[in-house]
Design a protein around this motif. Structure first.
Motif, mmCIF file in Angstrom:
data_model
loop_
_atom_site.group_PDB
_atom_site.id
_atom_site.type_symbol
_atom_site.label_atom_id
_atom_site.label_comp_id
_atom_site.label_asym_id
_atom_site.label_seq_id
_atom_site.Cartn_x
_atom_site.Cartn_y
_atom_site.Cartn_z
ATOM 1 N N TYR A 34 0.869 -1.194 0.000
ATOM 2 C CA TYR A 34 0.000 0.000 0.000
ATOM 3 C C TYR A 34 0.896 1.231 0.000
ATOM 4 C CZ TYR A 34 -1.813 3.886 2.854
ATOM 5 O OH TYR A 34 -2.081 5.127 3.379
ATOM 6 N N PRO A 36 0.939 5.175 0.477
ATOM 7 C CA PRO A 36 0.125 6.289 0.969
ATOM 8 C C PRO A 36 0.007 7.417 -0.055
ATOM 9 C CG PRO A 36 1.745 5.590 2.613
ATOM 10 C CD PRO A 36 2.105 4.906 1.337
ATOM 11 N N THR A 37 -1.105 8.140 0.028
ATOM 12 C CA THR A 37 -1.273 9.318 -0.818
ATOM 13 C C THR A 37 -1.164 10.606 -0.010
ATOM 14 O OG1 THR A 37 -3.676 9.436 -0.544
ATOM 15 C CG2 THR A 37 -2.844 8.019 -2.306
ATOM 16 N N SER A 38 -1.253 10.494 1.325
ATOM 17 C CA SER A 38 -1.129 11.699 2.160
ATOM 18 C C SER A 38 -0.094 11.462 3.253
ATOM 19 C CB SER A 38 -2.473 12.100 2.759
ATOM 20 O OG SER A 38 -3.080 11.000 3.424
ATOM 21 N N VAL A 52 -3.520 5.011 9.021
ATOM 22 C CA VAL A 52 -3.659 5.743 7.758
ATOM 23 C C VAL A 52 -4.691 6.857 7.912
ATOM 24 C CG1 VAL A 52 -3.097 3.628 6.504
ATOM 25 C CG2 VAL A 52 -5.492 4.294 6.747
ATOM 26 N N ASP A 56 -7.219 7.765 2.970
ATOM 27 C CA ASP A 56 -6.544 6.596 2.431
ATOM 28 C C ASP A 56 -7.136 5.266 2.885
ATOM 29 O OD1 ASP A 56 -4.698 7.900 0.885
ATOM 30 O OD2 ASP A 56 -2.932 7.092 1.889
ATOM 31 N N ILE A 59 -8.198 2.800 -0.093
ATOM 32 C CA ILE A 59 -7.069 2.261 -0.863
ATOM 33 C C ILE A 59 -6.196 1.366 0.000
ATOM 34 C CG2 ILE A 59 -5.552 4.273 -0.484
ATOM 35 C CD1 ILE A 59 -4.482 3.881 -3.291
ATOM 36 N N ALA A 60 -6.042 1.707 1.271
ATOM 37 C CA ALA A 60 -5.225 0.889 2.177
ATOM 38 C C ALA A 60 -5.877 -0.472 2.402
ATOM 39 C CB ALA A 60 -5.016 1.609 3.498
#
Length: 338
Positions: A34, A36-38, A52, A56, A59-60
């Motif tokens: 996974y 992260p996006t942030s 998370v 997220d 998606i996580a």
């Protein structure tokens, strides 16, 4: 449990460390699949967990091989870790200072590079992804038809990125370098809104399923440029031939550096001979004058000697090698483009 996680837990036990905190995106991805996006706090312990952000969570949950929990606050995370009896905590050297400040009063903290050690050795699957990224990048380069291209440096760089994405890359693995003429003496030159001059240096790479590629080619046009190109090519080829498990990275750097120095250009080789790559474009170890790391099978490292004549031009030639009993060049793009 994932082999990488198991290996790190074993390292923790050897050092009597109870948990290992990761925040670097590619490290979290490496451990859990996974990315992260942030932000995320990945805690490697007997029962690993990733805290998370709410953005997220979906998606996580869809991608992570480790348990995920929505992050509420640093205080809540600290309280939960302490409730498990965790008193000492290893952190990445890259952990933001602000996060360290919030943790230091509740845990004994030490900086550790367990994750870097794990990422030095690539699995067969990781190497296959790097090979695919290289294949995409090299195919795209050939489609540029650089010898007949009348566009500007900036336009060519844009076209190369577009071609890589069209050919299956998620994106470029770093800011694509297309430079020519006198500005080629700048190792990290930025493409300009000018037509190509001579020589032409292109440094580019693609990302495929998270993994990077990296190549550089320099196209020369006159006798002086060819002379420098030949020296760099000799350093490139002999360094690759010298790579063997059991040698130290510094020894490979010395092979390339000594060749260039013997021709009188030692002070014009102004960077390391190479760097590892994988989920990041720059990983450890590297072929440098300071890296004493012993080379092992499974390492993937670039070889990129260069000579830079200030105000005139520069030449760099770069390939990535996968190391087995010897170094195998990844990809099949000729060193000389003509």
């Amino acid at each position: 449990m994932d082999e990488h996680v198991t290996n790190i837990i074993n390292d923790l036990k050897k050092d009597n460390v109870q948990a290992y905190l990761l925040t670097k995106f590619t490290n979290v991805e490496y451990i859990s699949n996974y990315r992260p996006t942030s932000f995320a706090f990945c805690v490697i312990k007997e029962e690993p967990i990733i805290y998370v952000s709410s953005m997220d969570m979906e998606i996580a949950k869809n991608n992570s091989s480790l348990e995920v929990k929505e992050y509420e606050s640093m205080d809540v995370m600290i309280k939960e870790l302490k409730s498990e009896g965790i008193k000492n905590l290893a952190i990445e050297p890259s952990l933001p200072f602000g996060s360290y400040e919030k943790l230091k009063d509740d845990f004994t903290i030490d900086s550790k590079t367990y994750i870097d050690k794990q990422r030095m050795i690539k699995t067969t699957l990781e190497i296959e992804k790097i090979k695919k990224a290289t294949e995409i990048a090299q195919k795209s380069f050939l489609q540029l038809d650089i010898l007949n291209n009348k566009n500007t440096e900036k336009e060519i760089a844009f076209d190369l990125v577009r071609l890589m994405i069209e050919n299956g890359a998620s994106k470029e693995s770093f800011d694509t370098i297309v430079t020519s003429g006198a500005s080629s003496s700048l190792p990290h030159a930025i493409p300009q809104a000018k037509r190509l001059e001579k020589p032409i240096l292109i440094d580019w790479g693609a990302i495929f399923e998270g993994y990077c590629s990296d190549n550089t080619r320099t196209i020369v046009y006159n006798e002086k440029q060819q002379e420098i190109w030949d020296i760099v090519a000799e350093a490139h080829d002999k360094a690759i031939k010298a790579i063997r498990p059991g040698l130290k990275c510094i020894e490979i750097d010395k092979v390339a550096r000594d060749i260039i120095a013997d021709y009188g250009y030692g002070d014009r080789f102004i960077h390391s001979t190479g760097h590892s790559l994988g989920l990041d474009i720059h990983e450890t170890p590297g072929f440098s004058i300071r890296d004493e790391t012993v080379i092992e099978e499974g390492m993937v490292i670039t070889v990129e000697p260069g000579i830079y004549l200030e105000g005139e031009f520069g030449v760099r030639l770069e390939d990535t090698v996968a190391i087995y009993k010897k170094a195998n060049v990844i990809g099949d793009l000729p060193l000389k483009i003509e």
